[in-house]
Motif scaffolding. Structure first.
Motif, PDB file in Angstrom:
ATOM      1  N   LYS A  30      28.398 -34.852  12.149  1.00  0.00           N
ATOM      2  CA  LYS A  30      27.095 -34.919  12.804  1.00  0.00           C
ATOM      3  C   LYS A  30      26.039 -34.590  11.763  1.00  0.00           C
ATOM      4  N   GLY A  31      25.035 -35.454  11.684  1.00  0.00           N
ATOM      5  CA  GLY A  31      23.972 -35.233  10.719  1.00  0.00           C
ATOM      6  C   GLY A  31      22.965 -36.343  10.745  1.00  0.00           C
ATOM      7  N   THR A  32      22.067 -36.307   9.780  1.00  0.00           N
ATOM      8  CA  THR A  32      21.041 -37.344   9.659  1.00  0.00           C
ATOM      9  C   THR A  32      21.284 -38.140   8.386  1.00  0.00           C
ATOM     10  N   LYS A  77      28.184 -48.017  -5.269  1.00  0.00           N
ATOM     11  CA  LYS A  77      29.423 -47.274  -5.042  1.00  0.00           C
ATOM     12  C   LYS A  77      29.955 -47.479  -3.631  1.00  0.00           C
ATOM     13  N   GLY A  78      29.162 -48.113  -2.750  1.00  0.00           N
ATOM     14  CA  GLY A  78      29.606 -48.359  -1.384  1.00  0.00           C
ATOM     15  C   GLY A  78      29.701 -47.082  -0.568  1.00  0.00           C
ATOM     16  N   ARG A  79      28.753 -46.166  -0.779  1.00  0.00           N
ATOM     17  CA  ARG A  79      28.791 -44.885  -0.087  1.00  0.00           C
ATOM     18  C   ARG A  79      27.495 -44.651   0.671  1.00  0.00           C
ATOM     19  N   ASP A 133      24.702 -33.563   3.414  1.00  0.00           N
ATOM     20  CA  ASP A 133      25.256 -33.389   2.062  1.00  0.00           C
ATOM     21  C   ASP A 133      26.612 -34.055   1.890  1.00  0.00           C
ATOM     22  N   VAL A 134      27.057 -34.811   2.893  1.00  0.00           N
ATOM     23  CA  VAL A 134      28.385 -35.416   2.849  1.00  0.00           C
ATOM     24  C   VAL A 134      28.256 -36.905   2.534  1.00  0.00           C
ATOM     25  N   SER A 135      28.960 -37.339   1.481  1.00  0.00           N
ATOM     26  CA  SER A 135      28.978 -38.748   1.092  1.00  0.00           C
ATOM     27  C   SER A 135      30.241 -39.400   1.649  1.00  0.00           C
TER      28      SER A 135
END
Length: 142
Positions: A109-111, A119-121, A126-128
């Motif tokens: 859960k986040g924005t 890199k396709g990310r 803060d999560v990639s």
């Protein structure tokens, strides 16, 4: 007995064709000094790097057995949702994605923060996350 030993037995069991040279004494070459043991081992060092590689591949494959691959339509939907989130980064979303490290699907859960197309990310807080590993994006609220 392991597979390697069985193969060695099949290949090297019959030595009858070498009987004529089995008892011939070894003669050292006159022009070259014998190679040092460390130098001899160094010649084969690159092959040592591959030792255990097959086991690593099988272990990683086991992690991916739970992954469900997306259809083209699902990937296009995710692309559209990410494009929408770029315009509205304040929206809180619940992202269901496959975690390569654990081998399981997880929720985040986040924005929306950023997207690295090369890199396709996609980054949420803060999560990639690898974009093709995203299964679903749901809007939670503001």
């Amino acid at each position: 007995m392991d597979e390697k030993k069985l193969i060695e037995q099949k290949i090297f069991n019959d030595t009858s064709q070498y009987n004529d040279i089995m008892d011939v004494p070894y003669t050292h070459p006159k022009r070259h000094l014998p190679m040092e043991q460390l130098d001899r081992a160094a010649q084969f060092a690159p092959f040592g790097a591959l030792e255990g590689f097959n086991g690593l591949i099988q272990e990683k494959t086991k992690d991916y057995t739970r992954k469900k691959y997306s259809t083209q339509e699902q990937e296009q939907l995710i692309d559209r949702q990410i494009a929408y989130l770029k315009k509205h980064p304040e929206l809180l979303v619940d992202v269901n994605y496959f975690n390569d490290e654990s081998g399981y699907y997880e929720h985040l859960k986040g924005t929306y923060t950023d997207q690295d197309i090369e890199k396709g990310r996609v980054k949420f807080n803060d999560v990639s996350v690898v974009q093709v590993n995203i299964r679903e994006i749901k809007l939670v609220g503001k």
